[in-house]
Design a protein around this motif. Structure first.
Motif, mmCIF file in Angstrom:
data_model
loop_
_atom_site.group_PDB
_atom_site.id
_atom_site.type_symbol
_atom_site.label_atom_id
_atom_site.label_comp_id
_atom_site.label_asym_id
_atom_site.label_seq_id
_atom_site.Cartn_x
_atom_site.Cartn_y
_atom_site.Cartn_z
ATOM 1 N N GLU A 181 43.364 41.546 27.404
ATOM 2 C CA GLU A 181 42.217 41.158 28.235
ATOM 3 C C GLU A 181 42.612 40.132 29.288
ATOM 4 N N GLY A 182 43.575 39.266 28.952
ATOM 5 C CA GLY A 182 44.073 38.336 29.948
ATOM 6 C C GLY A 182 44.758 39.057 31.099
ATOM 7 N N ARG A 183 45.512 40.104 30.780
ATOM 8 C CA ARG A 183 46.157 40.889 31.828
ATOM 9 C C ARG A 183 45.116 41.609 32.675
ATOM 10 N N ALA A 184 44.081 42.160 32.039
ATOM 11 C CA ALA A 184 43.019 42.833 32.797
ATOM 12 C C ALA A 184 42.291 41.843 33.703
ATOM 13 N N MET A 185 42.089 40.608 33.228
ATOM 14 C CA MET A 185 41.415 39.612 34.061
ATOM 15 C C MET A 185 42.281 39.228 35.250
ATOM 16 N N ASP A 186 43.600 39.208 35.083
ATOM 17 C CA ASP A 186 44.495 38.947 36.217
ATOM 18 C C ASP A 186 44.354 40.036 37.283
ATOM 19 N N VAL A 187 44.236 41.289 36.843
ATOM 20 C CA VAL A 187 44.050 42.391 37.803
ATOM 21 C C VAL A 187 42.734 42.227 38.548
ATOM 22 N N MET A 188 41.651 41.924 37.823
ATOM 23 C CA MET A 188 40.361 41.758 38.491
ATOM 24 C C MET A 188 40.353 40.533 39.403
ATOM 25 N N ALA A 189 41.056 39.464 39.013
ATOM 26 C CA ALA A 189 41.144 38.285 39.880
ATOM 27 C C ALA A 189 41.860 38.628 41.179
ATOM 28 N N ARG A 190 42.878 39.474 41.107
ATOM 29 C CA ARG A 190 43.559 39.884 42.333
ATOM 30 C C ARG A 190 42.636 40.715 43.221
ATOM 31 N N HIS A 191 41.819 41.574 42.613
ATOM 32 C CA HIS A 191 40.858 42.353 43.394
ATOM 33 C C HIS A 191 39.832 41.439 44.066
ATOM 34 N N ILE A 192 39.345 40.440 43.335
ATOM 35 C CA ILE A 192 38.376 39.504 43.925
ATOM 36 C C ILE A 192 39.006 38.750 45.090
ATOM 37 N N THR A 193 40.257 38.332 44.921
ATOM 38 C CA THR A 193 40.943 37.604 45.985
ATOM 39 C C THR A 193 41.093 38.463 47.231
ATOM 40 N N LEU A 194 41.477 39.736 47.055
ATOM 41 C CA LEU A 194 41.615 40.624 48.211
ATOM 42 C C LEU A 194 40.281 40.820 48.910
ATOM 43 N N ALA A 195 39.199 40.911 48.135
ATOM 44 C CA ALA A 195 37.878 41.068 48.754
ATOM 45 C C ALA A 195 37.475 39.804 49.511
ATOM 46 N N MET A 196 37.835 38.630 49.000
ATOM 47 C CA MET A 196 37.500 37.377 49.686
ATOM 48 C C MET A 196 38.295 37.204 50.975
ATOM 49 N N ARG A 197 39.463 37.817 51.032
ATOM 50 C CA ARG A 197 40.306 37.686 52.216
ATOM 51 C C ARG A 197 40.002 38.733 53.286
ATOM 52 N N ARG A 198 39.134 39.678 52.992
ATOM 53 C CA ARG A 198 38.804 40.668 54.013
ATOM 54 C C ARG A 198 38.088 39.996 55.173
ATOM 55 N N PRO A 199 38.411 40.395 56.400
ATOM 56 C CA PRO A 199 37.731 39.776 57.548
ATOM 57 C C PRO A 199 36.277 40.191 57.604
#
Length: 401
Positions: A298-316
């Protein structure tokens, strides 16, 4: 032998042979005193318990068992040491609570000692069944497969939610992500944004009057006073803790009580949003009470979702008004059985308007496209929902703060 003074070479060789026999015996064997204090462990016993012989010596062997087996083991060991005959009972180790072990206890009188010791031999199995270890199951673990499928569902829902949310609004993005995780993945979701300093943006927790005071206390908390959040924001170091030892890791409520203790947190995850790169936020997740603790998977899955959230926050952010209207916030998060309550953290500045009515009035929204087919199967309604992402919000009781 001890009374004769120094042993002869033959006697020393015999003692070495007996020591080697004890150590190399393929069965786990322990020599304990009346109070189950360990005096010797052979190699097989150290491998079974996972405790070195030097560390275990002088400590009670009953401490390595599950709490429900300790009293019975101590009682039987004392009875054997008193000369009441050999005993056998089923015990479980703390590290392997699902594997029963048959412990056979017999009295042994070491040389030059007034009291008898107890020799304990462990074998796989139980006192009511065969001592042979059961063969490993050929079928896959159904519970593990179910948990993996649930994780994949959460990751898929997170990705689809982030793709539908409005770009350029970091607080809106983390709020939508928190609604996906609350109840499905964790009992508490706390998100702090890094904007020069730390600012608490979203707090979701259990619904109900009992949790409401703590919910509002966490919402009004200063994130800079939470060591876990501060470490994740400064160094980008995440944390996964089961039964957290440091009760002060997430700060205190207004009365001075540690938040982790008051919320009865059994496991937590603190995940930075931004790695690799500058950290733009920190997501903290709690599981409380008797909930199953977070696992490494679950920690690994949360790392994947955190990366997705970060990419969405960086979208212009969108450039034109037409594009903004097409990518309006869509909160099509499916309902779930559990519901989460939200608390609004105090805002350091004036509240920001949710929309710009001067640039996009309600009547100026383009008409909804209709499906080419309307054969009664629901295709037209599905097309309407896809074309109107600003429709009704989620029916799960969660909202971003």
């Amino acid at each position: 032998m001890a009374a004769t003074g120094s042993p002869s070479p033959g006697e020393r060789q015999e003692r070495q042979l007996l020591k080697a026999l004890f150590q190399r015996l393929p069965l786990p064997v322990a020599l304990v005193a009346r109070e189950t204090v360990v005096r010797r462990l052979n190699f097989a016993a150290t491998g079974l318990t996972g405790v070195r012989a030097g560390y275990a010596t002088g400590r009670p062997l009953a401490a390595l068992l599950t709490p429900g087996d300790r009293a019975a083991f101590r009682s039987q060991a004392a009875a054997v040491a008193r000369g009441e005959g050999d005993r056998g009972l089923t015990v479980h180790l703390q590290q392997r609570p699902d594997e029963p072990l048959l412990a056979t206890l017999t009295a042994l009188r070491p040389p030059d000692e007034a009291q008898s010791a107890v020799l304990v031999v462990f074998q796989a199995g139980s006192a009511r069944g065969s001592a042979a270890a059961p063969p490993p199951p050929a079928l896959p673990d159904l519970a593990e497969s179910t948990r993996h499928a649930e994780l994949m569902d959460v990751i898929d829902l997170m990705a689809s939610t982030l793709l539908q949310l409005h770009t350029g609004e970091r607080e809106l993005l983390v709020g939508g992500a928190a609604r996906v995780l609350c109840g499905r993945f964790a009992d508490w979701i706390v998100c702090d944004l890094v904007e020069g300093g730390l600012r608490r943006a979203v707090v979701l927790g259990p619904s109900g009057p009992a949790a409401a005071p703590l919910l509002h206390a966490v919402a009004g908390q200063d994130p800079a006073r939470c060591p876990l959040v501060l470490e994740a924001a400064r160094a980008g170091n995440g944390a996964l803790q089961v039964q957290p030892e440091d009760a002060d890791g997430f700060g205190h409520d207004p009365s001075g009580t540690p938040v982790l203790a008051r919320a009865e947190v059994s496991s937590l995850m603190c995940v930075p949003l931004g790695a690799p790169g500058p950290v733009t936020g920190v997501l903290t997740l709690f599981r409380t009470g008797s909930a199953r603790p977070f696992s490494m998977a679950e920690g690994r899955a949360m790392d994947v979702m955190a990366r997705h959230i970060t990419l969405a926050m960086r979208r212009p952010a969108p450039d034109g008004p037409g594009e903004a209207a097409d990518s309006a916030p869509c909160t099509s998060v499916d309902p779930r059985e559990e519901s989460c309550a939200s608390a609004t953290p105090p805002s350091p500045a004036a509240p920001r308007p949710a929309a710009s009515p001067s640039t996009s009035p309600p009547d100026a929204r383009p008409p909804r496209p209709r499906s080419a087919r309307n054969d009664g199967t629901g295709g037209s309604a599905a097309a309407d929902r896809r074309a109107d992402p600003a429709g009704p919000g989620p029916a799960d009781g969660c909202s971003s703060a």
